[in-house]
Design a protein around this motif. Sequence first.
Motif, PDB file in Angstrom:
ATOM      1  N   UNK A 295       0.910  -1.472  -0.154  1.00 12.56           N
ATOM      2  CA  UNK A 295       0.051  -0.007  -0.010  1.00 12.56           C
ATOM      3  C   UNK A 295       1.069   1.280  -0.041  1.00 12.56           C
ATOM      4  N   UNK A 296       1.816   1.526   0.825  1.00  9.63           N
ATOM      5  CA  UNK A 296       2.646   2.384   0.932  1.00  9.63           C
ATOM      6  C   UNK A 296       3.756   2.707  -0.608  1.00  9.63           C
ATOM      7  N   UNK A 297       4.065   1.353  -1.128  1.00  8.22           N
ATOM      8  CA  UNK A 297       4.388   2.080  -2.258  1.00  8.22           C
ATOM      9  C   UNK A 297       3.311   1.986  -3.273  1.00  8.22           C
ATOM     10  N   UNK A 298       2.574   2.097  -3.016  1.00  6.89           N
ATOM     11  CA  UNK A 298       1.759   2.532  -4.069  1.00  6.89           C
ATOM     12  C   UNK A 298       1.137   3.130  -3.677  1.00  6.89           C
ATOM     13  N   UNK A 299       0.852   4.294  -2.831  1.00  5.30           N
ATOM     14  CA  UNK A 299       0.689   5.654  -2.670  1.00  5.30           C
ATOM     15  C   UNK A 299       2.197   6.686  -2.442  1.00  5.30           C
ATOM     16  N   UNK A 300       3.124   5.713  -3.029  1.00  2.96           N
ATOM     17  CA  UNK A 300       4.147   6.795  -2.958  1.00  2.96           C
ATOM     18  C   UNK A 300       4.545   6.389  -4.902  1.00  2.96           C
ATOM     19  N   UNK A 301       3.513   5.678  -5.333  1.00  6.52           N
ATOM     20  CA  UNK A 301       3.383   5.429  -6.653  1.00  6.52           C
ATOM     21  C   UNK A 301       3.172   6.359  -6.788  1.00  6.52           C
ATOM     22  N   UNK A 302       1.957   6.425  -6.449  1.00  6.13           N
ATOM     23  CA  UNK A 302       0.730   7.489  -7.183  1.00  6.13           C
ATOM     24  C   UNK A 302       0.792   9.098  -6.700  1.00  6.13           C
ATOM     25  N   UNK A 303       1.673   9.104  -5.738  1.00  5.83           N
ATOM     26  CA  UNK A 303       2.647  10.853  -5.227  1.00  5.83           C
ATOM     27  C   UNK A 303       3.702  11.124  -6.525  1.00  5.83           C
ATOM     28  N   UNK A 304       4.740  10.538  -6.676  1.00 10.05           N
ATOM     29  CA  UNK A 304       5.674  10.453  -7.615  1.00 10.05           C
ATOM     30  C   UNK A 304       5.206  10.534  -8.916  1.00 10.05           C
TER      31      UNK A 304
END
Length: 234
Positions: free
Chosen positions: A163-172
């Motif tokens: 989930x955190x990786x997906x959130x970072x990916x969306x933010x990036x």
Amino acid sequence: MLPSRPPLRLSVVIVLSLLAGIARAADATPDPAAELARARALREQAGTLRDAAEARFDDENAACFKRFLVNRCIDQAKQRRLADVRKARDMDLEADRVELADKNRRFNAHQADKDETAARDALERAQKEAEARREYEARMKTFADKDAERVRREQEGHFQAIQEAEARSRKDAEDARRRAEEAAAATARADKARQDREHYAEEARKHAEKMAEKAAKKEAEAASGKPAPKPPGF
């Protein structure tokens, strides 16, 4: 997970049935020594019959020349010899059949020994595999009971990391989109500024040309005392 196998009880039944079939086949086999003795006797009888047929034919053939119907006598002697030779050949064929049967018996006995050994080995392997499977399943159950909570925590941590990786990916992705928009806007502003500079420079050039023409006109008028002709476009 271990591959599924037939139940041990079924494997035992199959092996025992195979062993029983081998035993029945062994009981139904005739006495090999007696059969081979019979084959030897047949060959001896065939040889004796063949030799006797040839000897009798020689005697009868010689005697036929003393008779009136020589050819008929010789033909009859040949027929009797041929009948004995055929009997001798049949005896040889029977001896061949007996010897071939003995060879097949010995081969089958050898193969039966191999099959019996293979069946016993298969039964032992099946028992060992069943025991190993039970031990393995017991170890796996103990391991699962001890580490169930640890596995659950690891799974939760893994899910949270995803989930955190997906959130970072969306933010990036959002940051990249914003930077691309800003870069596009900056490029548009630079193009507009360049166009404005080029426009101002062109206007300044035209204005300078007009001022130079006016100054030249005034100088010409002052020199001649007459108004200078207006250039085209004025």
